[in-house]
Write an enzyme that holds these catalytic residues in place. Structure first.
Site, PDB file in Angstrom:
ATOM      1  N   ASN A  37       0.832  -1.117   0.033  1.00  0.00           N
ATOM      2  CA  ASN A  37       0.018  -0.090  -0.090  1.00  0.00           C
ATOM      3  C   ASN A  37       1.052   1.283  -0.056  1.00  0.00           C
ATOM      4  O   ASN A  37       1.558   1.539   0.990  1.00  0.00           O
ATOM      5  CB  ASN A  37      -1.040   0.012   1.249  1.00  0.00           C
ATOM      6  CG  ASN A  37      -1.919   0.940   1.217  1.00  0.00           C
ATOM      7  OD1 ASN A  37      -2.177   1.748   0.175  1.00  0.00           O
ATOM      8  ND2 ASN A  37      -2.794   0.974   2.073  1.00  0.00           N
ATOM      9  N   HIS A 122     -13.017  -4.410  13.181  1.00  0.00           N
ATOM     10  CA  HIS A 122     -12.654  -3.044  13.581  1.00  0.00           C
ATOM     11  C   HIS A 122     -13.850  -2.220  13.897  1.00  0.00           C
ATOM     12  O   HIS A 122     -14.673  -2.046  13.136  1.00  0.00           O
ATOM     13  CB  HIS A 122     -11.827  -2.343  12.275  1.00  0.00           C
ATOM     14  CG  HIS A 122     -10.499  -2.703  12.011  1.00  0.00           C
ATOM     15  ND1 HIS A 122      -9.651  -2.451  10.951  1.00  0.00           N
ATOM     16  CD2 HIS A 122      -9.920  -4.011  12.419  1.00  0.00           C
ATOM     17  CE1 HIS A 122      -8.781  -3.254  11.067  1.00  0.00           C
ATOM     18  NE2 HIS A 122      -8.688  -4.003  11.938  1.00  0.00           N
ATOM     19  N   ARG A 147     -11.644  -4.653  17.884  1.00  0.00           N
ATOM     20  CA  ARG A 147     -10.507  -3.706  17.998  1.00  0.00           C
ATOM     21  C   ARG A 147     -11.083  -2.173  18.135  1.00  0.00           C
ATOM     22  O   ARG A 147     -12.119  -1.915  17.382  1.00  0.00           O
ATOM     23  CB  ARG A 147      -9.472  -3.799  16.681  1.00  0.00           C
ATOM     24  CG  ARG A 147      -8.397  -2.677  17.108  1.00  0.00           C
ATOM     25  CD  ARG A 147      -7.423  -2.608  15.714  1.00  0.00           C
ATOM     26  NE  ARG A 147      -7.913  -1.482  15.098  1.00  0.00           N
ATOM     27  CZ  ARG A 147      -7.399  -1.016  13.978  1.00  0.00           C
ATOM     28  NH1 ARG A 147      -6.070  -1.600  13.423  1.00  0.00           N
ATOM     29  NH2 ARG A 147      -7.919  -0.162  13.207  1.00  0.00           N
ATOM     30  N   TYR A 159      -5.557   8.379  12.714  1.00  0.00           N
ATOM     31  CA  TYR A 159      -5.582   7.298  11.822  1.00  0.00           C
ATOM     32  C   TYR A 159      -6.145   6.067  12.719  1.00  0.00           C
ATOM     33  O   TYR A 159      -5.898   5.978  13.946  1.00  0.00           O
ATOM     34  CB  TYR A 159      -4.028   7.050  11.864  1.00  0.00           C
ATOM     35  CG  TYR A 159      -3.758   5.672  10.674  1.00  0.00           C
ATOM     36  CD1 TYR A 159      -3.999   6.009   9.402  1.00  0.00           C
ATOM     37  CD2 TYR A 159      -3.143   4.736  11.159  1.00  0.00           C
ATOM     38  CE1 TYR A 159      -3.766   4.953   8.588  1.00  0.00           C
ATOM     39  CE2 TYR A 159      -2.940   3.719  10.377  1.00  0.00           C
ATOM     40  CZ  TYR A 159      -3.486   3.728   9.114  1.00  0.00           C
ATOM     41  OH  TYR A 159      -3.026   2.709   8.175  1.00  0.00           O
ATOM     42  N   ASP A 212      -4.867  -0.538  18.971  1.00  0.00           N
ATOM     43  CA  ASP A 212      -3.704  -0.430  18.223  1.00  0.00           C
ATOM     44  C   ASP A 212      -3.256   0.957  18.387  1.00  0.00           C
ATOM     45  O   ASP A 212      -3.604   1.979  18.118  1.00  0.00           O
ATOM     46  CB  ASP A 212      -4.034  -0.667  16.810  1.00  0.00           C
ATOM     47  CG  ASP A 212      -2.759  -0.822  15.737  1.00  0.00           C
ATOM     48  OD1 ASP A 212      -1.831  -0.288  16.324  1.00  0.00           O
ATOM     49  OD2 ASP A 212      -3.093  -1.208  14.590  1.00  0.00           O
ATOM     50  N   HIS A 214      -0.391   2.003  16.804  1.00  0.00           N
ATOM     51  CA  HIS A 214       0.167   2.466  15.445  1.00  0.00           C
ATOM     52  C   HIS A 214       1.630   2.980  15.638  1.00  0.00           C
ATOM     53  O   HIS A 214       1.806   4.033  14.992  1.00  0.00           O
ATOM     54  CB  HIS A 214      -0.892   3.558  14.866  1.00  0.00           C
ATOM     55  CG  HIS A 214      -2.031   2.880  14.574  1.00  0.00           C
ATOM     56  ND1 HIS A 214      -3.214   3.149  14.894  1.00  0.00           N
ATOM     57  CD2 HIS A 214      -2.461   1.830  13.508  1.00  0.00           C
ATOM     58  CE1 HIS A 214      -4.165   2.483  14.215  1.00  0.00           C
ATOM     59  NE2 HIS A 214      -3.605   1.577  13.271  1.00  0.00           N
ATOM     60  N   GLU A 238      -1.511  -3.461  20.465  1.00  0.00           N
ATOM     61  CA  GLU A 238      -0.747  -3.725  19.181  1.00  0.00           C
ATOM     62  C   GLU A 238       0.026  -2.358  18.807  1.00  0.00           C
ATOM     63  O   GLU A 238      -0.233  -1.196  19.217  1.00  0.00           O
ATOM     64  CB  GLU A 238      -1.689  -3.846  17.874  1.00  0.00           C
ATOM     65  CG  GLU A 238      -0.921  -4.104  16.826  1.00  0.00           C
ATOM     66  CD  GLU A 238      -2.044  -4.151  15.674  1.00  0.00           C
ATOM     67  OE1 GLU A 238      -1.479  -4.205  14.497  1.00  0.00           O
ATOM     68  OE2 GLU A 238      -3.305  -4.560  15.852  1.00  0.00           O
ATOM     69  N   GLU A 264       3.373  -6.219  12.026  1.00  0.00           N
ATOM     70  CA  GLU A 264       2.827  -6.031  10.617  1.00  0.00           C
ATOM     71  C   GLU A 264       3.638  -5.376   9.640  1.00  0.00           C
ATOM     72  O   GLU A 264       3.546  -5.557   8.561  1.00  0.00           O
ATOM     73  CB  GLU A 264       1.501  -5.343  10.799  1.00  0.00           C
ATOM     74  CG  GLU A 264       1.394  -3.868  10.977  1.00  0.00           C
ATOM     75  CD  GLU A 264       0.190  -3.267  11.220  1.00  0.00           C
ATOM     76  OE1 GLU A 264      -0.202  -2.083  10.495  1.00  0.00           O
ATOM     77  OE2 GLU A 264      -0.888  -3.655  12.333  1.00  0.00           O
ATOM     78  N   ARG A 285       2.471 -10.472  14.241  1.00  0.00           N
ATOM     79  CA  ARG A 285       1.321  -9.827  13.204  1.00  0.00           C
ATOM     80  C   ARG A 285       1.771  -9.782  11.750  1.00  0.00           C
ATOM     81  O   ARG A 285       1.127  -9.331  11.211  1.00  0.00           O
ATOM     82  CB  ARG A 285       0.984  -8.578  13.901  1.00  0.00           C
ATOM     83  CG  ARG A 285       0.758  -8.313  15.257  1.00  0.00           C
ATOM     84  CD  ARG A 285      -0.876  -8.735  15.190  1.00  0.00           C
ATOM     85  NE  ARG A 285      -1.457  -7.431  14.395  1.00  0.00           N
ATOM     86  CZ  ARG A 285      -2.194  -7.508  13.376  1.00  0.00           C
ATOM     87  NH1 ARG A 285      -2.647  -8.728  12.914  1.00  0.00           N
ATOM     88  NH2 ARG A 285      -2.788  -6.307  12.663  1.00  0.00           N
ATOM     89  N   HIS A 314      -1.851 -10.263   9.996  1.00  0.00           N
ATOM     90  CA  HIS A 314      -2.125  -8.955   9.613  1.00  0.00           C
ATOM     91  C   HIS A 314      -3.128  -9.057   8.339  1.00  0.00           C
ATOM     92  O   HIS A 314      -2.951 -10.012   7.223  1.00  0.00           O
ATOM     93  CB  HIS A 314      -1.124  -7.987   9.063  1.00  0.00           C
ATOM     94  CG  HIS A 314      -1.310  -6.646   8.825  1.00  0.00           C
ATOM     95  ND1 HIS A 314      -2.241  -5.849   9.682  1.00  0.00           N
ATOM     96  CD2 HIS A 314      -1.012  -5.650   7.843  1.00  0.00           C
ATOM     97  CE1 HIS A 314      -2.271  -4.469   8.900  1.00  0.00           C
ATOM     98  NE2 HIS A 314      -1.560  -4.497   8.002  1.00  0.00           N
ATOM     99  N   ASP A 318      -6.067  -3.609   2.451  1.00  0.00           N
ATOM    100  CA  ASP A 318      -5.417  -3.203   1.484  1.00  0.00           C
ATOM    101  C   ASP A 318      -4.403  -4.571   1.373  1.00  0.00           C
ATOM    102  O   ASP A 318      -3.490  -4.506   0.702  1.00  0.00           O
ATOM    103  CB  ASP A 318      -4.426  -1.946   1.666  1.00  0.00           C
ATOM    104  CG  ASP A 318      -3.646  -2.020   2.995  1.00  0.00           C
ATOM    105  OD1 ASP A 318      -3.404  -3.011   3.531  1.00  0.00           O
ATOM    106  OD2 ASP A 318      -3.755  -0.920   3.656  1.00  0.00           O
ATOM    107  N   GLU A 341      -7.065 -11.187  11.900  1.00  0.00           N
ATOM    108  CA  GLU A 341      -7.701  -9.751  11.462  1.00  0.00           C
ATOM    109  C   GLU A 341      -8.558 -10.009  10.473  1.00  0.00           C
ATOM    110  O   GLU A 341      -7.829 -10.492   9.498  1.00  0.00           O
ATOM    111  CB  GLU A 341      -6.611  -8.655  11.297  1.00  0.00           C
ATOM    112  CG  GLU A 341      -7.014  -7.375  11.096  1.00  0.00           C
ATOM    113  CD  GLU A 341      -6.018  -6.188  10.853  1.00  0.00           C
ATOM    114  OE1 GLU A 341      -6.302  -5.227  11.179  1.00  0.00           O
ATOM    115  OE2 GLU A 341      -4.935  -6.556  10.517  1.00  0.00           O
ATOM    116  N   TRP A 404       6.691   8.388  16.142  1.00  0.00           N
ATOM    117  CA  TRP A 404       7.020   7.733  17.412  1.00  0.00           C
ATOM    118  C   TRP A 404       6.754   8.758  18.713  1.00  0.00           C
ATOM    119  O   TRP A 404       6.587   8.194  19.566  1.00  0.00           O
ATOM    120  CB  TRP A 404       8.319   6.982  17.585  1.00  0.00           C
ATOM    121  CG  TRP A 404       9.459   7.698  17.356  1.00  0.00           C
ATOM    122  CD1 TRP A 404      10.052   7.700  16.141  1.00  0.00           C
ATOM    123  CD2 TRP A 404      10.029   8.750  18.369  1.00  0.00           C
ATOM    124  NE1 TRP A 404      10.989   8.567  16.346  1.00  0.00           N
ATOM    125  CE2 TRP A 404      11.070   9.248  17.526  1.00  0.00           C
ATOM    126  CE3 TRP A 404      10.040   8.805  19.527  1.00  0.00           C
ATOM    127  CZ2 TRP A 404      12.093  10.034  18.236  1.00  0.00           C
ATOM    128  CZ3 TRP A 404      10.691   9.829  20.237  1.00  0.00           C
ATOM    129  CH2 TRP A 404      11.782  10.327  19.436  1.00  0.00           C
TER     130      TRP A 404
END
Length: 404
Positions: A37, A122, A147, A159, A212, A214, A238, A264, A285, A314, A318, A341, A404
């Site tokens: 993706n 989700h 989730r 996100y 998650d 992310h 996650e 993932e 994942r 995962h 996508d 998932e 991060w």
């Protein structure tokens, strides 16, 4: 048997998907998913210009040998583009091998270890009431686990939470230029315990809940969040911190008993070595599509099983139905399966990729069709060509790009 033809096809029935189709001199075909993706055409070039010429005339039954040749023979190893391309070849070869045997792929992987494959769906909302409605919708669809992702007070777009335009219509994260989303870590850390408390109060203690992060937290922030969420007994937290720095998970693990899921964005077993041997995580994942295919992912799960770590492939929108089918076959076969998932696909995507796997009452099954059980409607695929697309970019309040 020999490979005599290979096509790399790109279609966008809602999302961009890259598919490799191999054909043998005996008329058998195999499909592999090479979707990456936001960088789809890089994999297309890698396949067309570098990999496909190497496949002509090869025996498709030599799956392991072909995998090792593509991985080690290029000298430049690992990385998402390389591993997505190798994954497409690997899955297409398994598809051909299973068709030649007249069996669904999972039978070649040792047969079924379970009757069906458990999933999670989700749920998200811009605020807590909207999130609760989304959880109800997932439960109504039969998902046994959910989730939960929530908007953050004061942030316009987050996100994992559906964005809307001025008219209120949903905005996909897939954009011709990156969608810019804002981020405030302190606001997130303050808000998430309230979110989980509200969900638990509404749905009780038995519903498995996942969340998650992310990759957005430092190790200290991740440890704090894991500890703050302990009262809500998550199924997992996650991607709490970017795990390329594997040592960071030592700090997180020392300070929380919340189960951790990672991987993932990982492409090889080397990304996991310390995480598995030191038992710093509870679920791996990686996706078939991004990890080099069924061959290495099965090995990863066997490695993880020695340390009581489970699989959790995962499965976002996508990854095409080709990649999803390969995942479900593997899920059914491995002993240390954890959860799958499953986001589903658009109705148009289902038409482009008709498949044997089924989703019913929250569980998947790969079906009994020979191979992976997915076909490609090339005419319909061609009617929906590639569209330039990027994932969002997160920026802090001062404009700094945040990861991060």
């Amino acid at each position: 048997m020999k490979i005599v033809d290979a096509k790399v096809l790109v279609t966008s029935p809602g999302r961009n998907f890259v598919t490799l189709k191999l054909t043998t001199d005996e008329g058998l075909t195999g499909l592999g998913d090479a979707t990456l993706n936001g960088r789809e055409l890089a994999v297309v070039s890698y396949l067309q210009d570098h990999v496909v010429p190497l496949l002509m005339g090869l025996d498709p039954h030599r799956v392991e040998d072909t995998w090792q040749s593509l991985y080690r023979g290029a000298y430049w190893r690992r990385g998402p583009v390389t591993m997505a391309a190798i994954a497409a070849v690997d899955v297409a070869l398994w598809d051909i091998k299973a068709k030649a045997a007249g069996l669904p792929l999972y039978q070649l992987l040792g047969g079924a270890s379970r009757d069906r494959v458990g999933t999670y769906g989700h749920a998200n909302g811009r605020d807590i009431p909207e999130l609760l409605d989304s959880v109800r919708a997932r439960l109504a669809e039969g998902y046994p686990a959910v989730r939960v992702q929530s908007g953050i007070p004061g942030l316009k777009a987050v996100y994992g939470v559906s964005s809307t335009d001025a008219s209120g219509s949903p905005v996909l994260h897939q954009q011709a230029r990156p969608l810019v989303e804002d981020w405030d870590t302190d606001a997130y850390l303050r808000h998430m315990p309230d979110v989980l408390e509200a969900v638990r109060a509404e749905f009780g203690p038995e519903l498995p809940l996942l969340h998650d992060a992310h990759h957005r937290l430092t190790p200290v922030q991740a440890a704090r969040l894991g500890k703050d969420l302990e009262p809500y007994r998550l199924f997992w937290l996650e991607d709490c911190t970017p795990a390329e720095n594997q040592e960071a998970l030592r700090l997180v693990r020392r300070h929380t008993t919340t189960p951790l899921a990672i991987g993932e964005v990982f492409n090889t077993v080397y990304d996991y070595q310390a995480l598995i041997t030191e038992q710093l995580i509870d679920y791996v994942r990686s996706a078939v599509t991004h990890f080099g295919g069924v061959t290495p992912l099965r090995k990863l799960f066997d490695f993880a099983a020695q340390y009581q770590i489970k699989s959790a492939i995962h499965g976002p929108e996508d990854i095409s139905p080709v990649g999803m089918a390969a995942a479900v076959h593997l899920d059914l076969a491995v002993h240390n399966f954890g959860v799958q998932e499953y986001s589903g696909h658009t109705a148009l995507t289902e038409e482009v990729f008709p498949h044997a796997y089924t989703f019913a009452n929250g569980y998947l099954h790969p079906g009994e069709a020979p191979g992976i059980g997915v076909e490609l409607n090339e005419e319909l695929a061609a009617a929906h060509p590639y569209e330039a697309a990027y994932l969002p970019v997160n920026r802090l309040q001062d404009g700094t790009v945040h990861d991060w």
